[in-house]
Design an enzyme around this catalytic site. Structure first.
Site, PDB file in Angstrom:
ATOM      1  CG  ASP A  33      -3.079  15.945  45.513  1.00  0.00           C
ATOM      2  OD1 ASP A  33      -3.644  16.262  46.856  1.00  0.00           O
ATOM      3  OD2 ASP A  33      -2.001  16.026  44.962  1.00  0.00           O
ATOM      4  CB  SER A  34      -6.598  13.813  49.803  1.00  0.00           C
ATOM      5  OG  SER A  34      -7.755  14.895  49.727  1.00  0.00           O
ATOM      6  CG  ASP A  59      -4.950  19.771  45.546  1.00  0.00           C
ATOM      7  OD1 ASP A  59      -4.201  20.809  45.365  1.00  0.00           O
ATOM      8  OD2 ASP A  59      -5.107  19.102  46.350  1.00  0.00           O
ATOM      9  CE  LYS A  91      -4.760  22.066  48.366  1.00  0.00           C
ATOM     10  NZ  LYS A  91      -3.367  21.416  48.186  1.00  0.00           N
ATOM     11  CD  GLU A 131       1.266  19.256  47.701  1.00  0.00           C
ATOM     12  OE1 GLU A 131       2.638  19.117  47.461  1.00  0.00           O
ATOM     13  OE2 GLU A 131       0.251  18.593  48.132  1.00  0.00           O
ATOM     14  CD  GLU A 148      -1.279  18.351  54.738  1.00  0.00           C
ATOM     15  OE1 GLU A 148      -1.361  18.927  53.644  1.00  0.00           O
ATOM     16  OE2 GLU A 148      -1.143  17.280  54.943  1.00  0.00           O
TER      17      GLU A 148
HETATM   18  O1  KIV Z   1      -5.542  17.097  49.124  1.00  0.00           O
HETATM   19  C1  KIV Z   1      -6.031  17.491  49.982  1.00  0.00           C
HETATM   20  O2  KIV Z   1      -7.040  17.140  50.546  1.00  0.00           O
HETATM   21  C2  KIV Z   1      -5.350  18.650  50.537  1.00  0.00           C
HETATM   22  C3  KIV Z   1      -6.017  19.109  51.835  1.00  0.00           C
HETATM   23  C4  KIV Z   1      -5.359  17.980  52.904  1.00  0.00           C
HETATM   24  C5  KIV Z   1      -5.497  20.490  52.351  1.00  0.00           C
HETATM   25  O3  KIV Z   1      -4.374  19.177  50.090  1.00  0.00           O
END
Ligand code: KIV
Length: 282
Positions: free
Chosen positions: A44-45, A83, A113, A115, A182
């Site tokens: 989600d970056s 994510d 994924k 959090e 992280e």
């Molecule tokens: O969203 C993302 O790119 C991430 C990574 C930094 C692990 O969660």
């Protein structure tokens, strides 16, 4: 054969370091896949490095699915992990299941994924029970940036470090196949890695994790609004792109682009006839 969660767990057992990179579109996913990276995260970056938001918080499920579909079209061998965005797995377990399933059914991903540690363990357990592999993510969790108060290392006090160790254990017990650490101090990341059977994937967490993840835009030097300390630029594409754009502008202005190579010609007789007919139109 596509990489599976068993391959990833085996890599930890063999002591073979695991690499993971983010990707958000077809061409980069194809490059990352063909380079032999086993794990591709549609992070989600995306919110910051592709969509221009200030944080990942505004990213929606629909945006994530759109980009996950592009990535899965490019990745033939790597496991693609979607994510789960902010608040798409907190409201209720059925809501989390529905959103996790969208990554698999609509996005074509092989895993998701999310959090958090103990707080999301029951949700992780249910998603895994439904046949969707889950990667955990603890330490600095960017979706909680407003609560954490900044992008700083986590687990620095004994209490905070113990909490992270418990979080990692809770994710493992819930059935997560790996966990991202992280911005966790390197010695703590080492302790967690030694105490888990599942692999840890570090970002700003030292060399003793089972593997490392980087945001592709940082690694390629594409996104320069903010370059985190834990990122390494293996290329400087931002500068390369600027050079290419300046050359394009200069060549168009001076008339050296396009050349004959980028143009097509016309049969002389057709051209003569066209010129004759065109003059009668004047
Ligand atoms: O969203 C993302 O790119 C991430 C990574 C930094 C692990 O969660």
């Amino acid at each position: 054969m596509r990489i599976t969660i068993n391959d990833i767990k085996d890599m930890k057992q063999r002591g073979e370091k695991i690499t993971m990179l983010t990707a958000y579109d077809y061409p980069i996913a194809k490059l990352v896949d063909q380079a032999g990276i086993p794990l591709i995260l549609v992070g989600d970056s995306l919110g910051m490095v592709v969509l221009g938001y200030e944080s990942p918080i505004p990213v929606t499920m629909d945006e994530m699915i759109h980009h996950t579909r592009a990535v899965t079209r490019g990745a033939k061998k790597a496991m693609v992990i979607g994510d789960m965005p902010f608040m798409t797995y907190h409201l209720s377990v059925p809501d989390a299941l529905k959103n996790a399933a969208r990554f698999i059914q609509e996005g074509g991903a092989q895993a998701v994924k999310l959090e958090g540690g103990e707080i999301v363990a029951d949700t992780v357990r249910r998603i895994v029970q439904c046949g969707i592999p889950v990667m955990g993510h603890i330490g600095l969790t960017p979706q909680s940036i407003n609560q954490l108060g900044g992008y700083t290392a986590q687990g620095k006090t004994p209490e905070a470090a113990i909490r992270l160790m418990k979080d990692a254990r809770a994710l493992e017990s819930a059935g997560a196949f790996a966990v991202v650490l992280e911005l966790v101090p390197a010695p703590l990341a080492k302790l967690i890695t030694e105490r888990l059977t599942i692999p840890t994937i570090g970002i700003g967490a030292g060399t003793d994790c089972s593997g490392q993840v980087q945001v592709i835009s940082d690694l390629l030097g594409l996104y320069t609004d903010f370059v985190p300390r834990h990122a390494k630029q293996y290329a400087r594409l931002f500068e390369e792109i600027n050079r290419a754009l300046s050359s394009f502008i200069a060549e168009v202005k001076e008339g050296t682009f396009p050349t004959a190579k980028q143009s097509s010609t016309m049969n002389e007789t057709v051209l003569a006839e066209l010129t004759r007919s065109a003059s009668s139109l004047d």
